[in-house]
Design a protein around this motif. Structure first.
Motif, mmCIF file in Angstrom:
data_model
loop_
_atom_site.group_PDB
_atom_site.id
_atom_site.type_symbol
_atom_site.label_atom_id
_atom_site.label_comp_id
_atom_site.label_asym_id
_atom_site.label_seq_id
_atom_site.Cartn_x
_atom_site.Cartn_y
_atom_site.Cartn_z
ATOM 1 N N TYR A 148 57.040 77.918 25.315
ATOM 2 C CA TYR A 148 58.298 77.214 25.067
ATOM 3 C C TYR A 148 58.326 76.011 26.010
ATOM 4 O O TYR A 148 58.969 76.021 27.059
ATOM 5 C CB TYR A 148 59.480 78.150 25.303
ATOM 6 C CG TYR A 148 59.485 79.310 24.339
ATOM 7 C CD1 TYR A 148 59.960 79.162 23.036
ATOM 8 C CD2 TYR A 148 58.972 80.546 24.715
ATOM 9 C CE1 TYR A 148 59.932 80.218 22.143
ATOM 10 C CE2 TYR A 148 58.944 81.607 23.822
ATOM 11 C CZ TYR A 148 59.428 81.432 22.549
ATOM 12 O OH TYR A 148 59.394 82.480 21.654
ATOM 13 N N GLU B 277 63.434 79.096 19.722
ATOM 14 C CA GLU B 277 63.578 79.420 18.296
ATOM 15 C C GLU B 277 64.857 78.839 17.695
ATOM 16 O O GLU B 277 64.888 78.466 16.528
ATOM 17 C CB GLU B 277 63.576 80.935 18.086
ATOM 18 C CG GLU B 277 62.205 81.579 18.081
ATOM 19 C CD GLU B 277 61.806 82.041 19.462
ATOM 20 O OE1 GLU B 277 62.535 81.707 20.427
ATOM 21 O OE2 GLU B 277 60.769 82.718 19.579
ATOM 22 N N VAL B 278 65.904 78.761 18.509
ATOM 23 C CA VAL B 278 67.170 78.269 17.971
ATOM 24 C C VAL B 278 67.046 76.815 17.517
ATOM 25 O O VAL B 278 67.752 76.362 16.604
ATOM 26 C CB VAL B 278 68.293 78.438 19.026
ATOM 27 C CG1 VAL B 278 68.043 77.555 20.232
ATOM 28 C CG2 VAL B 278 69.650 78.148 18.415
ATOM 29 N N ASN B 279 66.115 76.070 18.132
ATOM 30 C CA ASN B 279 65.924 74.669 17.744
ATOM 31 C C ASN B 279 64.702 74.453 16.846
ATOM 32 O O ASN B 279 64.625 73.458 16.146
ATOM 33 C CB ASN B 279 65.768 73.809 18.999
ATOM 34 C CG ASN B 279 66.979 73.864 19.883
ATOM 35 O OD1 ASN B 279 68.105 73.855 19.388
ATOM 36 N ND2 ASN B 279 66.779 73.938 21.183
ATOM 37 N N TRP B 280 63.765 75.360 16.932
ATOM 38 C CA TRP B 280 62.548 75.237 16.118
ATOM 39 C C TRP B 280 62.132 76.637 15.683
ATOM 40 O O TRP B 280 61.430 77.347 16.412
ATOM 41 C CB TRP B 280 61.424 74.572 16.921
ATOM 42 C CG TRP B 280 60.223 74.196 16.093
ATOM 43 C CD1 TRP B 280 60.189 73.329 15.043
ATOM 44 C CD2 TRP B 280 58.881 74.685 16.243
ATOM 45 N NE1 TRP B 280 58.921 73.236 14.529
ATOM 46 C CE2 TRP B 280 58.097 74.060 15.250
ATOM 47 C CE3 TRP B 280 58.272 75.581 17.107
ATOM 48 C CZ2 TRP B 280 56.723 74.294 15.097
ATOM 49 C CZ3 TRP B 280 56.904 75.810 16.964
ATOM 50 C CH2 TRP B 280 56.140 75.182 15.976
ATOM 51 N N PRO B 281 62.595 77.072 14.527
ATOM 52 C CA PRO B 281 62.414 78.476 14.148
ATOM 53 C C PRO B 281 60.991 78.859 13.738
ATOM 54 O O PRO B 281 60.736 80.041 13.521
ATOM 55 C CB PRO B 281 63.388 78.642 12.974
ATOM 56 C CG PRO B 281 63.572 77.277 12.429
ATOM 57 C CD PRO B 281 63.394 76.319 13.553
ATOM 58 N N GLU C 282 54.969 72.251 17.449
ATOM 59 C CA GLU C 282 56.085 71.424 16.985
ATOM 60 C C GLU C 282 55.749 69.942 17.196
ATOM 61 O O GLU C 282 55.112 69.566 18.203
ATOM 62 C CB GLU C 282 57.354 71.778 17.761
ATOM 63 C CG GLU C 282 58.583 71.030 17.251
ATOM 64 C CD GLU C 282 59.854 71.460 17.964
ATOM 65 O OE1 GLU C 282 59.793 72.373 18.800
ATOM 66 O OE2 GLU C 282 60.909 70.864 17.658
ATOM 67 N N ASP D 159 58.025 80.062 29.562
ATOM 68 C CA ASP D 159 59.260 79.308 29.340
ATOM 69 C C ASP D 159 59.789 78.862 30.701
ATOM 70 O O ASP D 159 59.024 78.825 31.672
ATOM 71 C CB ASP D 159 60.292 80.145 28.561
ATOM 72 C CG ASP D 159 60.666 81.431 29.282
ATOM 73 O OD1 ASP D 159 60.192 81.624 30.417
ATOM 74 O OD2 ASP D 159 61.416 82.248 28.720
ATOM 75 N N TRP E 150 55.441 67.846 20.679
ATOM 76 C CA TRP E 150 55.373 68.747 21.836
ATOM 77 C C TRP E 150 53.957 68.861 22.381
ATOM 78 O O TRP E 150 53.697 69.649 23.289
ATOM 79 C CB TRP E 150 55.952 70.119 21.489
ATOM 80 C CG TRP E 150 57.442 70.056 21.390
ATOM 81 C CD1 TRP E 150 58.163 69.373 20.451
ATOM 82 C CD2 TRP E 150 58.408 70.632 22.273
ATOM 83 N NE1 TRP E 150 59.510 69.493 20.695
ATOM 84 C CE2 TRP E 150 59.689 70.276 21.800
ATOM 85 C CE3 TRP E 150 58.321 71.429 23.400
ATOM 86 C CZ2 TRP E 150 60.854 70.666 22.438
ATOM 87 C CZ3 TRP E 150 59.491 71.834 24.033
ATOM 88 C CH2 TRP E 150 60.743 71.464 23.552
ATOM 89 N N LYS F 93 65.164 78.180 29.119
ATOM 90 C CA LYS F 93 64.982 76.818 28.612
ATOM 91 C C LYS F 93 63.546 76.637 28.124
ATOM 92 O O LYS F 93 62.666 77.452 28.436
ATOM 93 C CB LYS F 93 65.271 75.801 29.725
ATOM 94 C CG LYS F 93 66.681 75.920 30.284
ATOM 95 C CD LYS F 93 66.854 75.061 31.511
ATOM 96 C CE LYS F 93 67.048 73.597 31.149
ATOM 97 N NZ LYS F 93 67.326 72.782 32.355
ATOM 98 N N ASP G 107 59.834 74.134 20.927
ATOM 99 C CA ASP G 107 61.170 74.387 21.471
ATOM 100 C C ASP G 107 61.537 75.866 21.284
ATOM 101 O O ASP G 107 60.803 76.621 20.641
ATOM 102 C CB ASP G 107 62.163 73.473 20.740
ATOM 103 C CG ASP G 107 63.409 73.177 21.565
ATOM 104 O OD1 ASP G 107 63.640 73.919 22.548
ATOM 105 O OD2 ASP G 107 64.131 72.232 21.230
#
Lengths: 442, 172
Positions: A210, A234-238, A244, A168, A247, A190, A232
């Motif tokens: 990430y 997890e908060v944006n792509w669980p 994704e 990440d 990406w 991030k 992304d």
């Protein structure tokens, strides 16, 4: 019998006049036709010269870009002063005349500018038949191209083993995305841990990336569908696994220059170790022409300013050794040579509390293998485009943290391993050259 | 002048006149054809120059549509805040250029075909490029069009085919 009387003279002349008139008409028509064809021909030739002039201008841009990217780094001035003419205040220029088949050429200028030099090239081509010159001018602006713009950049394959590799990013210069000490903070991390391969495959396996992954079209990516992940936070792509949308891209087209010799001659002798087997370096250039080994318990430290250490043989930091960077200091370690026999580099604990930009290890072309292993922490950067690198994490549940960025020929990550890309390296880290930011025809 | 002489004279005259008329008509067709070629060539050169300049300086392709009867391509230039759309309609045979503020002009008329292919930045080993339909990956555009004119309602040798490859220089 009837006799024909000879025709009077005026009637015979009328035939001649008609023939002459017809000849004049035909001649004028033919001349008009030929003139019209010639005009068309000139128009087509002008069009071709118009296109050729732009190609010639771009040839000048290419030469200018080659001149400002003559080697790793952004110091193009000595080369431009040597190879191109002109005063430093108004820039440098080169003129190539009649170098193309259509008697074309260009005049290119490098104008020192901020953030990078501006290149202006005027190309010309001569229109056949009329000999007129057509001129076109192109302006290109540049900026420094970060040497460390990605978490991991390799020329060949990236192989991630096991299920315990995580990549990440953070920003050591942004308090919102780092600790107060400028180090990695898992709570503010991030999704900028980008991994790229210019000519190979990225085997993610069961790792968690990430960030984005990019390869060339002939490369590719493989992810374990059960637990491997590229995307992304997890908060944006669980999703727990997979790639994704958006990406992964396979349009990468990049190049990494080899590292050149850092200096011509050392400015200080490499110091002897003190009583505690510590080697303390100041703001000087040090040269070791043989192998160098940092034994268990020994430290190599930079005390102030920028120290450059060039080890032309193997560079080995044994388990239990450490490289320390004092606040305000910076250390650059160069290993190997341009054309010598292959050498290797082994590193352990490095700069455990400082910024990643303050330590860099640069492998010259003869540096072909590198490794970092054990339960250690690394804050720094690695740039060795000819080296195969192994990052060996712990086999136990404890994780090792690599903070910074690395550029190598190939890379293997194993064990429990966390890799955190420091995004501030894009802004404050070293540059590998200049890249184009805008192209404009004047 | 006897009747025979008159008939021979008429026959010879008719032959000469017929030949002259035939050459004249053929010449007219040739001139009309050459004129059409010149118009098509000039039109294509002008359009190609304008399109290649705008596409070359564009920062991104923002829209792309390909159907049997209508095709369009939109590129934007972030430095000049411009957006230009090229659209072709098979029914009208027109290739039009439309700016962001709605200003429209005709680039090509009598355009029988207009094809756009998008490529990404990476070259193949043979210097060809990898095609793509993904707008953010488009770095190079190949355009090909065919225009024609008629003479007395017939398409007679007045086709004009243009092919161009243009790199989006400002595409990051």
């Amino acid at each position: 019998m009837r006799c024909l009387s000879p025709k009077p003279a005026p009637e015979r002349a009328s035939v001649l006049l008609v023939a002459l008139a017809l000849s004049v008409i035909l001649g004028m028509t033919l001349a008009g036709y030929l003139s019209w064809v010639r005009t068309q021909n000139v128009l087509v030739a002008e069009s071709q010269a118009w296109n050729a002039a732009l190609a010639h201008a771009e040839a000048g841009i290419e030469e200018g870009l080659a001149q400002i990217n003559v080697s790793f780094g952004t110091n193009y001035l000595p080369s431009a002063q040597t190879n191109w003419s002109g005063a430093s205040a108004s820039g440098f220029y080169v003129q190539r005349t009649d170098v193309f088949k259509d008697k074309g050429g260009y005049r290119a200028s490098i104008i020192p500018d901020t953030p990078g030099p501006t290149i202006i090239s005027t190309g010309y081509a001569v229109v056949p038949l009329v000999g007129r010159r057509i001129v076109r001018t192109v302006e290109v602006r540049t900026k420094p191209d970060a040497a460390f713009g990605y978490a991991i950049a390799v020329l060949q394959n990236v192989t991630m083993g096991g299920n315990y590799v995580m990549i990440d990013s953070y920003d050591s210069r942004d308090p919102l995305h780092s600790t107060s000490m400028g180090t990695y903070d898992p709570n503010t991390r991030k999704a900028g841990g980008d991994v790229i391969s210019t000519d190979g495959f990225v085997s993610v396996g069961g790792a968690n990336i990430y960030g984005h992954v990019r390869t060339a079209p002939w490369g590719g990516i493989s992810v374990q569908q059960s637990n491997g992940r590229v995307g992304d936070l997890e908060v944006n792509w669980p999703n727990r696994s997979g790639i994704e949308d958006g990406w992964y891209a396979n349009d990468l087209n990049l190049d990494f220059n080899d590292v050149g010799e850092p200096f011509k001659a050392p400015t200080a002798s490499f110091p002897a170790p003190d009583a505690n087997t510590n080697y303390v370096l100041g703001a000087y250039d040090y040269l070791i022409t043989t192998n160098f080994q940092l034994l268990n318990g020994a430290t190599l430290s930079a005390s102030n300013g920028t120290a450059r250490l060039w080890v032309q043989g193997d560079f080995r930091c044994r388990q239990g050794s450490a490289i320390m960077i004092a606040p305000g200091a910076r250390l650059e370690v160069y290993t190997g040579t341009l054309l010598g026999p292959p050498v290797s580099a082994e590193i352990n604990n490095v700069n455990t509390t400082g910024y990643a930009e303050n330590f860099g290890i640069y492998g010259l072309p003869s540096t072909t293998t590198m490794s970092w292993s054990g339960n250690n922490t690394f804050n720094g950067t690695i740039y060795a485009p000819q080296a195969i690198m192994a990052l060996k994490g712990s086999g136990f549940t404890s994780t090792n943290d690599f903070q910074g960025s690395c550029v190598t020929r190939a890379l293997t990550l194993q064990g429990h391993f966390n890799f955190h890309f420091d995004e501030s390296l894009v802004k404050t880290g070293p540059s590998k050259g200049y890249t184009v930011t805008s192209w404009r025809e004047l | 002048m006897s009747l025979v002489e008159l008939m021979v004279a008429v026959a010879a005259g008719s032959l000469v006149l017929t030949s002259t008329v035939a050459i004249f008509v053929y010449g007219l067709f040739s001139f009309a054809g050459m004129g059409n070629y010149a118009i098509l060539s000039g039109q294509s050169r002008k359009s190609l120059d304008q399109m290649s300049r705008e596409v070359r300086e564009a920062t991104q392709v923002v829209a792309y549509q390909q159907t049997a009867t209508t095709k369009s391509l939109s590129v934007t230039n972030a430095y000049t805040s411009t957006l230009v759309t090229y659209a072709w309609d098979s029914d009208t045979g027109l290739l039009t250029r439309t700016l962001k503020d709605g200003d429209e002009e005709i680039c090509l008329s009598g355009c029988d075909a207009w094809e756009v292919t998008m490529y990404q930045r990476t070259p193949r080993k043979n210097w060809d490029f990898y095609s793509t339909t993904n707008l953010p990956l488009c770095k190079l555009i190949n355009m090909r069009w065919k225009c024609s004119r008629t003479i007395l309602g017939q398409k007679i040798n007045t086709e004009n085919v243009v092919t161009a490859q243009i790199v989006l220089r400002n595409k990051p």
